[in-house]
Design a protein around this motif. Structure first.
Motif, PDB file in Angstrom:
ATOM      1  N   VAL A  78      47.038  42.402  50.520  1.00 56.67           N
ATOM      2  CA  VAL A  78      48.481  42.406  50.309  1.00 56.67           C
ATOM      3  C   VAL A  78      48.763  42.655  48.828  1.00 56.67           C
ATOM      4  CG1 VAL A  78      50.613  41.043  50.381  1.00 56.67           C
ATOM      5  CG2 VAL A  78      48.924  40.813  52.217  1.00 56.67           C
ATOM      6  N   ILE A  79      49.700  43.564  48.573  1.00 56.70           N
ATOM      7  CA  ILE A  79      50.189  43.805  47.216  1.00 56.70           C
ATOM      8  C   ILE A  79      51.683  43.508  47.204  1.00 56.70           C
ATOM      9  CG2 ILE A  79      50.486  45.461  45.338  1.00 56.70           C
ATOM     10  CD1 ILE A  79      48.085  46.988  46.373  1.00 56.70           C
ATOM     11  N   LEU A  80      52.081  42.538  46.396  1.00 54.23           N
ATOM     12  CA  LEU A  80      53.489  42.172  46.261  1.00 54.23           C
ATOM     13  C   LEU A  80      54.081  42.915  45.072  1.00 54.23           C
ATOM     14  CD1 LEU A  80      53.351  38.285  46.730  1.00 54.23           C
ATOM     15  CD2 LEU A  80      53.701  40.047  48.478  1.00 54.23           C
ATOM     16  N   THR A  81      55.044  43.790  45.336  1.00 53.28           N
ATOM     17  CA  THR A  81      55.718  44.504  44.255  1.00 53.28           C
ATOM     18  C   THR A  81      57.197  44.151  44.203  1.00 53.28           C
ATOM     19  OG1 THR A  81      56.307  46.486  45.540  1.00 53.28           O
ATOM     20  CG2 THR A  81      54.095  46.409  44.586  1.00 53.28           C
ATOM     21  N   ALA A  82      57.570  43.079  44.888  1.00 52.85           N
ATOM     22  CA  ALA A  82      58.961  42.625  44.874  1.00 52.85           C
ATOM     23  C   ALA A  82      59.300  42.043  43.510  1.00 52.85           C
ATOM     24  CB  ALA A  82      59.158  41.561  45.961  1.00 52.85           C
TER      25      ALA A  82
ATOM     26  N   ALA B 175      46.708  34.980  36.753  1.00 53.06           N
ATOM     27  CA  ALA B 175      45.507  34.161  36.934  1.00 53.06           C
ATOM     28  C   ALA B 175      45.558  33.421  38.265  1.00 53.06           C
ATOM     29  CB  ALA B 175      45.377  33.171  35.775  1.00 53.06           C
ATOM     30  N   ALA B 176      46.741  32.884  38.600  1.00 57.56           N
ATOM     31  CA  ALA B 176      46.859  32.154  39.858  1.00 57.56           C
ATOM     32  C   ALA B 176      46.680  33.084  41.051  1.00 57.56           C
ATOM     33  CB  ALA B 176      48.223  31.462  39.919  1.00 57.56           C
ATOM     34  N   VAL B 177      47.293  34.255  40.999  1.00 59.62           N
ATOM     35  CA  VAL B 177      47.158  35.214  42.098  1.00 59.62           C
ATOM     36  C   VAL B 177      45.734  35.740  42.176  1.00 59.62           C
ATOM     37  CG1 VAL B 177      47.909  37.476  42.934  1.00 59.62           C
ATOM     38  CG2 VAL B 177      49.594  35.846  42.055  1.00 59.62           C
ATOM     39  N   GLY B 178      45.093  35.918  41.015  1.00 60.83           N
ATOM     40  CA  GLY B 178      43.736  36.445  40.994  1.00 60.83           C
ATOM     41  C   GLY B 178      42.712  35.543  41.650  1.00 60.83           C
ATOM     42  N   GLU B 179      43.068  34.269  41.861  1.00 55.80           N
ATOM     43  CA  GLU B 179      42.150  33.353  42.538  1.00 55.80           C
ATOM     44  C   GLU B 179      42.181  33.514  44.055  1.00 55.80           C
ATOM     45  OE1 GLU B 179      43.332  29.527  41.222  1.00 55.80           O
ATOM     46  OE2 GLU B 179      42.554  29.793  39.173  1.00 55.80           O
ATOM     47  N   VAL B 180      43.113  34.350  44.544  1.00 52.55           N
ATOM     48  CA  VAL B 180      43.248  34.549  45.991  1.00 52.55           C
ATOM     49  C   VAL B 180      42.662  35.910  46.350  1.00 52.55           C
ATOM     50  CG1 VAL B 180      44.842  34.591  47.937  1.00 52.55           C
ATOM     51  CG2 VAL B 180      45.375  33.190  45.923  1.00 52.55           C
ATOM     52  N   PRO B 181      41.502  35.970  46.969  1.00 52.88           N
ATOM     53  CA  PRO B 181      40.905  37.274  47.300  1.00 52.88           C
ATOM     54  C   PRO B 181      41.822  38.082  48.215  1.00 52.88           C
ATOM     55  CG  PRO B 181      39.308  35.500  47.558  1.00 52.88           C
ATOM     56  CD  PRO B 181      40.634  34.848  47.348  1.00 52.88           C
TER      57      PRO B 181
ATOM     58  N   LEU C  18      44.651  39.585  47.332  1.00 50.65           N
ATOM     59  CA  LEU C  18      46.061  39.505  46.972  1.00 50.65           C
ATOM     60  C   LEU C  18      46.268  39.984  45.544  1.00 50.65           C
ATOM     61  CD1 LEU C  18      48.962  38.517  47.716  1.00 50.65           C
ATOM     62  CD2 LEU C  18      48.295  36.288  46.772  1.00 50.65           C
ATOM     63  N   ALA C  19      47.342  40.747  45.314  1.00 52.86           N
ATOM     64  CA  ALA C  19      47.677  41.205  43.959  1.00 52.86           C
ATOM     65  C   ALA C  19      49.186  41.304  43.836  1.00 52.86           C
ATOM     66  CB  ALA C  19      47.031  42.560  43.665  1.00 52.86           C
ATOM     67  N   VAL C  20      49.674  41.216  42.586  1.00 53.15           N
ATOM     68  CA  VAL C  20      51.087  41.424  42.281  1.00 53.15           C
ATOM     69  C   VAL C  20      51.194  42.563  41.283  1.00 53.15           C
ATOM     70  CG1 VAL C  20      51.819  39.062  42.744  1.00 53.15           C
ATOM     71  CG2 VAL C  20      51.023  39.671  40.445  1.00 53.15           C
ATOM     72  N   ALA C  21      52.322  43.264  41.330  1.00 50.12           N
ATOM     73  CA  ALA C  21      52.527  44.378  40.409  1.00 50.12           C
ATOM     74  C   ALA C  21      54.012  44.680  40.358  1.00 50.12           C
ATOM     75  CB  ALA C  21      51.753  45.624  40.860  1.00 50.12           C
ATOM     76  N   GLY C  22      54.415  45.381  39.287  1.00 49.12           N
ATOM     77  CA  GLY C  22      55.809  45.797  39.202  1.00 49.12           C
ATOM     78  C   GLY C  22      56.385  45.685  37.819  1.00 49.12           C
ATOM     79  N   ALA C  23      57.665  45.962  37.716  1.00 49.63           N
ATOM     80  CA  ALA C  23      58.347  45.973  36.429  1.00 49.63           C
ATOM     81  C   ALA C  23      58.438  44.603  35.793  1.00 49.63           C
ATOM     82  CB  ALA C  23      59.753  46.551  36.607  1.00 49.63           C
ATOM     83  N   ALA C  24      58.253  43.536  36.549  1.00 45.17           N
ATOM     84  CA  ALA C  24      58.383  42.191  36.007  1.00 45.17           C
ATOM     85  C   ALA C  24      57.260  41.818  35.058  1.00 45.17           C
ATOM     86  CB  ALA C  24      58.434  41.168  37.144  1.00 45.17           C
ATOM     87  N   TYR C  25      56.197  42.606  35.002  1.00 47.14           N
ATOM     88  CA  TYR C  25      54.986  42.132  34.352  1.00 47.14           C
ATOM     89  C   TYR C  25      54.745  42.743  32.970  1.00 47.14           C
ATOM     90  CZ  TYR C  25      54.462  40.198  38.963  1.00 47.14           C
ATOM     91  OH  TYR C  25      54.712  39.509  40.116  1.00 47.14           O
ATOM     92  N   GLU C  26      54.379  44.007  32.912  1.00 45.15           N
ATOM     93  CA  GLU C  26      53.948  44.557  31.627  1.00 45.15           C
ATOM     94  C   GLU C  26      54.558  45.921  31.343  1.00 45.15           C
ATOM     95  OE1 GLU C  26      49.736  43.935  30.697  1.00 45.15           O
ATOM     96  OE2 GLU C  26      49.646  42.564  32.396  1.00 45.15           O
ATOM     97  N   GLY C  27      55.806  46.123  31.713  1.00 42.39           N
ATOM     98  CA  GLY C  27      56.492  47.361  31.393  1.00 42.39           C
ATOM     99  C   GLY C  27      57.483  47.734  32.469  1.00 42.39           C
ATOM    100  N   VAL C  28      58.705  48.110  32.050  1.00 40.27           N
ATOM    101  CA  VAL C  28      59.751  48.413  33.023  1.00 40.27           C
ATOM    102  C   VAL C  28      59.854  49.904  33.325  1.00 40.27           C
ATOM    103  CG1 VAL C  28      61.093  46.391  32.359  1.00 40.27           C
ATOM    104  CG2 VAL C  28      61.564  48.576  31.243  1.00 40.27           C
ATOM    105  N   GLY C  29      59.229  50.763  32.542  1.00 38.39           N
ATOM    106  CA  GLY C  29      59.329  52.201  32.767  1.00 38.39           C
ATOM    107  C   GLY C  29      58.487  52.661  33.942  1.00 38.39           C
ATOM    108  N   VAL C  30      58.749  53.875  34.394  1.00 43.90           N
ATOM    109  CA  VAL C  30      58.011  54.428  35.535  1.00 43.90           C
ATOM    110  C   VAL C  30      56.507  54.484  35.263  1.00 43.90           C
ATOM    111  CG1 VAL C  30      57.705  56.481  36.984  1.00 43.90           C
ATOM    112  CG2 VAL C  30      60.015  55.683  36.414  1.00 43.90           C
TER     113      VAL C  30
END
Length: 456
Positions: free
Chosen positions: A273-277, A421-427, A429-441
């Motif tokens: 699962v990849i959460l990009t919300a 780090a918390a998400v990385g402990e769950v095999p 599962l990953a998160v991604a999106g503008a909320a993290y390390e850059g809002v541009g395309v």
């Protein structure tokens, strides 16, 4: 066969689906989206008979992610370089060309600042090297706090605010230096002055560019808003619109994702699962599987803004690619792009195509007008700023980004590191999106690839 479930059909989610397909061609990919269309903030309309972006209208051409994605889709020959990138900043004293060689408005010297700063402001910048050497506290600092102390209020109010406001819809006095200006932050602790750090950051950026000889910005002739549909087709993903995700739990074999409306709930099984919300939605979904990610993600607020696209009668507008409008002017709009002058494929038509943005963090009251009222007020502002001889619009369209831009407030890198780090402990599962390390395309595409790297 493996099933990947992607939550969110914005550019991050669709880029992740596309990249997953490239690496694992036989897997099943399901993308669930709460809204009624794909693309998130990437969207396009027909304005005066031509495709026109109401979301991001330019891609960084000197980083590899966005250009590489367009080329991977087979659209490399559809990339368009701007005819001009010379913008001006609007100030109470008049309109002045944006100085060259800054780092998001932070100058590397006092050269070229005359006019855009008052003589007193220029002198303050020039004198920065005579101040005691930089001594920063441990941890993150606010952009505005550092720059006001070292370079004076004018640099922040007249140069940095309009640029950060355009990118983040935020305020320099609240935004994180490390998150919004990482190149400067990387240099500033080892430098004696901000001017020295800005010069080093600018030079380091020049050396690390993906294509130093290419244009700084590019776009796509059919609109950047055409990319989502192309990504879905190339990813061969099943996309379910109007299908919100409202639960996530681990199972012995992977995950169960609860989706759909209360009237028609459904459970999707997934191996990955990849959460990009957006961060707040991701926090709700992570409550059971990665609870330590919840508070850091809840600490990321969002700003709302709107883009007003306008077609005026054809006329000469000596404004280059557009105008930056800082809050010190008291104007409603914060930026104007003269698209017909900036992009060759939009020139020569039967209309002057212009777009303007409205809305900053904490100023949501500006957006609490009907589309008709907002369009009328923006048209009046733009017509005056551009000095139009024929100010009556042929067509206007309003695109609203409600809660669309995450705010990288002081401490943002620490929040992101804790959540990852918390998400990385769950095999799986990953998160991604503008909320993290850059809002541009490009940053969103990069984060999508990071998620795929972690899982695939």
């Amino acid at each position: 066969m493996t099933r990947l479930v992607v939550v969110g059909a914005g550019i991050t989610g669709l880029a992740a689906a596309f990249e997953w397909r490239r690496r694992r061609p036989d897997d099943e990919i399901v993308v669930v989206e709460a809204g009624d269309r794909i693309g998130g903030k990437l969207d396009r309309i027909r304005l005066a008979g031509t495709w026109y972006d109401t979301g991001p209208e330019a891609l960084l051409g000197r980083v590899p992610e966005a250009v590489g994605l367009v080329e991977a889709l087979g659209w490399g020959d559809r990339l368009v370089a701007p005819a001009t990138t010379q913008a001006s900043v609007v100030l109470p004293e008049g309109r002045f060309p944006l100085p060259a060689g800054t780092v998001l408005g932070v100058p590397a010297s006092a050269d070229g600042l005359d006019g855009v700063l008052t003589p007193t402001g220029v002198a303050r910048v020039r004198a920065e090297v005579e101040l005691p050497p930089l001594s920063l506290p441990d941890g993150d600092v606010a952009v505005g706090g550092l720059l006001r102390e070292r370079l004076g209020d004018e640099v922040v109010d007249r140069l940095v605010e309009p640029l950060l406001g355009g990118v983040y819809a935020g305020r320099a006095d609240e935004l994180s230096l490390a998150a919004t200006m990482p190149a400067l932050a990387a240099q500033v602790r080892g430098a004696g002055s901000v001017l020295e750090a800005a010069a080093a950051a600018r030079d380091a950026g020049s050396r690390s560019r993906f294509d130093a000889d290419g244009p700084v910005f590019v776009t796509v002739d059919a609109g950047i808003g055409a990319l989502p549909a192309a990504l879905v087709e190339a990813a061969r993903a099943e996309v379910r619109l109007r299908t919100p995700a409202h639960g996530l739990r681990r199972t012995a074999g992977g995950f169960e994702v609860s989706v759909g409306t209360a009237a028609a709930p459904e459970v999707l099984t997934a191996d990955a699962v990849i959460l990009t919300a957006p961060a707040t939605k991701a926090a709700r979904l992570l409550g059971e599987v990665a609870p330590r990610a919840v508070d850091p993600l809840r600490g990321i607020p969002y700003a709302s803004m709107a883009v007003v696209a306008i077609a005026f009668p054809v006329q000469d507008v000596p404004a280059g690619s557009g105008l930056l409008v800082p809050p010190v002017t008291g104007r409603l709009v914060k930026g104007v792009t003269v698209s017909s002058a900036k992009w060759p494929h939009l020139a020569g038509g039967e209309a002057l195509l212009v777009r303007s943005s409205v809305g900053r963090f904490g100023d949501e009251s500006q957006l609490q007008r009907s589309d008709e009222e907002l369009a009328a007020d923006v048209v009046a502002d733009v017509a005056e700023l551009l000095g139009l001889s024929r100010p009556e619009p042929l067509e206007t369209r309003v695109a609203r980004w409600g809660g669309g831009l995450p705010q990288y407030l002081v401490g943002h890198p620490e929040r992101v590191a804790a959540a990852r780090a918390a998400v990385g402990e769950v095999p799986g599962l990953a998160v991604a999106g503008a909320a993290y390390e850059g809002v541009g395309v490009p940053a969103c595409i990069r984060d999508a690839h990071r998620a795929v790297d972690a899982l695939a």
